[in-house]
Scaffold this active site. Structure first.
Site, PDB file in Angstrom:
ATOM      1  CB  CYS A 111      -2.772 -77.034  17.794  1.00 44.67           C
ATOM      2  SG  CYS A 111      -2.005 -75.914  16.617  1.00 44.67           S
ATOM      3  CG  HIS A 255      -0.664 -80.662  17.990  1.00 47.07           C
ATOM      4  ND1 HIS A 255      -1.085 -80.638  16.687  1.00 47.07           N
ATOM      5  CD2 HIS A 255      -0.075 -79.460  18.221  1.00 47.07           C
ATOM      6  CE1 HIS A 255      -0.780 -79.469  16.149  1.00 47.07           C
ATOM      7  NE2 HIS A 255      -0.156 -78.745  17.063  1.00 47.07           N
ATOM      8  CG  ASN A 285       1.261 -77.560  13.794  1.00 50.44           C
ATOM      9  OD1 ASN A 285       0.102 -77.954  13.775  1.00 50.44           O
ATOM     10  ND2 ASN A 285       1.728 -76.770  14.741  1.00 50.44           N
TER      11      ASN A 285
HETATM   12  O1  UT7 Z   1       0.886 -75.924  17.309  1.00 45.72           O
HETATM   13  C1  UT7 Z   1       1.468 -74.827  17.965  1.00 45.72           C
HETATM   14  C2  UT7 Z   1       2.179 -73.982  16.989  1.00 45.72           C
HETATM   15  N1  UT7 Z   1       3.477 -73.561  17.320  1.00 45.72           N
HETATM   16  C3  UT7 Z   1       4.564 -74.354  17.414  1.00 45.72           C
HETATM   17  O2  UT7 Z   1       4.507 -75.529  17.390  1.00 45.72           O
HETATM   18  C4  UT7 Z   1       5.920 -73.675  17.538  1.00 45.72           C
HETATM   19  C5  UT7 Z   1       6.775 -74.227  18.602  1.00 45.72           C
HETATM   20  N2  UT7 Z   1       8.141 -73.772  18.422  1.00 45.72           N
HETATM   21  C6  UT7 Z   1       9.003 -74.368  17.600  1.00 45.72           C
HETATM   22  O3  UT7 Z   1       8.654 -75.366  16.978  1.00 45.72           O
HETATM   23  C7  UT7 Z   1      10.403 -73.846  17.512  1.00 45.72           C
HETATM   24  O4  UT7 Z   1      10.599 -72.850  18.483  1.00 45.72           O
HETATM   25  C8  UT7 Z   1      10.747 -73.269  16.102  1.00 45.72           C
HETATM   26  C9  UT7 Z   1      10.816 -74.405  15.090  1.00 45.72           C
HETATM   27  C10 UT7 Z   1       9.694 -72.255  15.656  1.00 45.72           C
HETATM   28  C11 UT7 Z   1      12.101 -72.602  16.152  1.00 45.72           C
HETATM   29  O5  UT7 Z   1      13.085 -73.537  16.594  1.00 45.72           O
HETATM   30  P1  UT7 Z   1      14.149 -73.111  17.719  1.00 45.72           P
HETATM   31  O6  UT7 Z   1      15.015 -74.270  17.918  1.00 45.72           O
HETATM   32  O7  UT7 Z   1      13.354 -72.601  18.898  1.00 45.72           O
HETATM   33  O8  UT7 Z   1      14.960 -71.959  16.998  1.00 45.72           O
HETATM   34  P2  UT7 Z   1      15.198 -70.470  17.481  1.00 45.72           P
HETATM   35  O9  UT7 Z   1      13.963 -69.663  17.337  1.00 45.72           O
HETATM   36  O10 UT7 Z   1      15.893 -70.500  18.821  1.00 45.72           O
HETATM   37  O11 UT7 Z   1      16.246 -69.959  16.415  1.00 45.72           O
HETATM   38  C12 UT7 Z   1      17.595 -70.445  16.380  1.00 45.72           C
HETATM   39  C13 UT7 Z   1      18.316 -69.808  15.212  1.00 45.72           C
HETATM   40  C14 UT7 Z   1      18.133 -68.293  15.156  1.00 45.72           C
HETATM   41  O12 UT7 Z   1      19.336 -67.725  14.621  1.00 45.72           O
HETATM   42  P3  UT7 Z   1      20.436 -67.074  15.584  1.00 45.72           P
HETATM   43  O13 UT7 Z   1      19.731 -65.944  16.273  1.00 45.72           O
HETATM   44  O14 UT7 Z   1      20.864 -68.152  16.508  1.00 45.72           O
HETATM   45  O15 UT7 Z   1      21.497 -66.639  14.625  1.00 45.72           O
HETATM   46  C15 UT7 Z   1      17.035 -68.093  14.160  1.00 45.72           C
HETATM   47  O16 UT7 Z   1      17.071 -66.837  13.516  1.00 45.72           O
HETATM   48  O17 UT7 Z   1      17.766 -70.309  13.981  1.00 45.72           O
HETATM   49  C16 UT7 Z   1      17.318 -69.209  13.179  1.00 45.72           C
HETATM   50  N3  UT7 Z   1      16.129 -69.653  12.454  1.00 45.72           N
HETATM   51  C17 UT7 Z   1      16.168 -70.302  11.280  1.00 45.72           C
HETATM   52  N4  UT7 Z   1      17.213 -70.660  10.504  1.00 45.72           N
HETATM   53  C18 UT7 Z   1      16.924 -71.314   9.355  1.00 45.72           C
HETATM   54  C19 UT7 Z   1      14.826 -69.533  12.833  1.00 45.72           C
HETATM   55  N5  UT7 Z   1      14.029 -70.097  11.907  1.00 45.72           N
HETATM   56  C20 UT7 Z   1      14.833 -70.568  10.944  1.00 45.72           C
HETATM   57  C21 UT7 Z   1      14.603 -71.254   9.730  1.00 45.72           C
HETATM   58  N6  UT7 Z   1      15.693 -71.606   8.966  1.00 45.72           N
HETATM   59  N7  UT7 Z   1      13.365 -71.573   9.296  1.00 45.72           N
END
Ligand code: UT7
Length: 364
Positions: A111, A255, A285
């Protein structure tokens, strides 16, 4: 010493939209969750190859700059999803555009690819090697998406953005315009947080590809923290190198990874939201394509004025980060337009995703 000035900008997005409502049908997610956690409402899915997207974005940027492809000295394509590894996409563009006098290479910094490419071509322009350069960021990220994996598939989209850089010194460029400073960095120790191996030469030749190797793996929360620190630190260093502060900045074009990452990073930089450009809601993204696509949209929406101080800043797989501080030139309107379009398609977005579903999650 000449400076590298952006004189043309272009964007190409494929027509098919993958909305959050569509994703609700593919994995256990919701529009509400995706919008709240990422700021994304839809992303585009490509029915053509990354080079086709790159070509159209490149043609549009050249028309915008009023530059003939035959006058280009260099073409750089930033991508982490190149169509094939050799010949490079840049070499394919050299042929398709008729840029017979241009050197050409691809650059992969995930990225951060556009920030890295801008830094490289700035050096080449300042050293006198090149006077007119086309830089394109282009991605077909759907190729590595498992659309049953809600932790990754909600984030990414396809597209291309392009910029023409010219050596300062012509009327076109404006006094004092151009790249003022850059900052680049990497931390391979954190590389395991974002991995896809399929397109490399890992292992022995094989006719079968393991879907588990081919899908993108990443640790979302770890990447989130690295991204916020990476962007804020890198942009600060680039500004310091230019002898400027956050108060001098007119617009940050970051980005487009996650709206919350952008908010946190720019808050750390003490840059208020009205000086930050985002278009993530409609594109998600798009990796190396995201900054040139956002730059195009920022100009299209009148967010950049002549003489503005603009900061481009990114982080990505590797992990890598990079920032560019530049003074915009006199012109914020295109000199011309390229009227060509991508070939039309009758396919639906679900038609395009079916091979991914069959490959990554046949039982899903
Ligand atoms: O260009 C570089 C590429 N990478 C990135 O940009 C990724 C950077 N990271 C992120 O953007 C975020 O970490 C994510 C969008 C991937 C995830 O967001 P988060 O706020 O960090 O969520 P999390 O991983 O802490 O998950 C929170 C909850 C979890 O459930 P529990 O364990 O609290 O019950 C996940 O299982 O949300 C759940 N979850 C979802 N729920 C609905 C994770 N993904 C999803 C989803 N829909 N798509």
């Amino acid at each position: 010493m000449p400076r590298a000035v952006i004189t043309g900008w272009g964007k190409c997005v494929p027509p098919l939209r993958l909305t959050n409502a569509d994703l609700e049908q593919l994995c256990d997610t919701s529009d509400e969750w995706i919008v709240e956690r990422t700021g994304i409402s839809e992303r585009r899915i490509s029915h053509v190859e990354a080079t086709d997207l790159a070509e159209l974005a490149g043609r549009r940027a050249l028309a915008c700059a009023g530059v003939d492809a035959a006058d280009l000295d260099l073409i750089v394509v930033a991508s982490c999803t190149p169509e094939i590894l050799c010949p490079t996409m840049a070499a394919m563009l050299e042929e398709r555009l008729g840029a017979a006098n241009a050197a050409a290479f691809d650059l992969n910094a995930a990225c951060s690819g556009f920030a890295y490419s801008t830094s490289v071509v700035t050096g080449m322009i300042e050293s006198g090697f090149a006077r007119k350069v086309l830089v394109v960021g282009a991605e077909k990220l759907r190729f590595i998406m498992d659309y049953r994996d809600r932790s990754t598939c909600i984030l990414f989209g396809d597209g291309a953005g392009a910029a023409v850089f010219e050596a300062s010194g012509s009327d076109e460029c404006g006094d004092g315009a151009g790249v003022l400073s850059v900052d680049l960095g990497a931390d391979g120790d954190q590389g395991k947080t974002m991995v896809w191996t399929h397109m490399g030469s890992k292992g022995d030749p094989s006719r079968t590809i393991d879907p588990d190797d081919a899908r993108l793996h990443f640790e979302g929360q770890a990447v989130f923290k690295i991204a916020v620190q990476g962007i804020a630190g890198s942009a600060s260093r680039a500004l310091e190198r230019a002898g400027l502060t956050a108060d001098d900045v007119d617009l940050v074009v970051p980005h487009q990874a996650n709206a919350r990452i952008i908010e946190s990073a720019t808050r750390r930089l003490r840059i208020d939201p009205d000086r930050v450009f985002t278009n993530i809601a409609h594109h998600g993204n798009t990796a190396a394509a995201s900054i040139p696509m956002a730059l195009h949209d920022a100009l299209d929406e009148g967010r950049i004025s002549p003489g503005d101080l603009v900061v481009l800043t990114a982080f990505g797989g590797g992990v890598t980060w990079g920032s560019v501080v530049l003074r915009w030139g006199d012109r914020v309107e295109p000199l011309g337009a390229y009227e060509g379009e991508l070939p039309p398609t009758d396919a639906t977005v679900f038609d395009l995703l079916q091979p991914n579903l069959d490959f990554f999650a046949p039982e899903g």
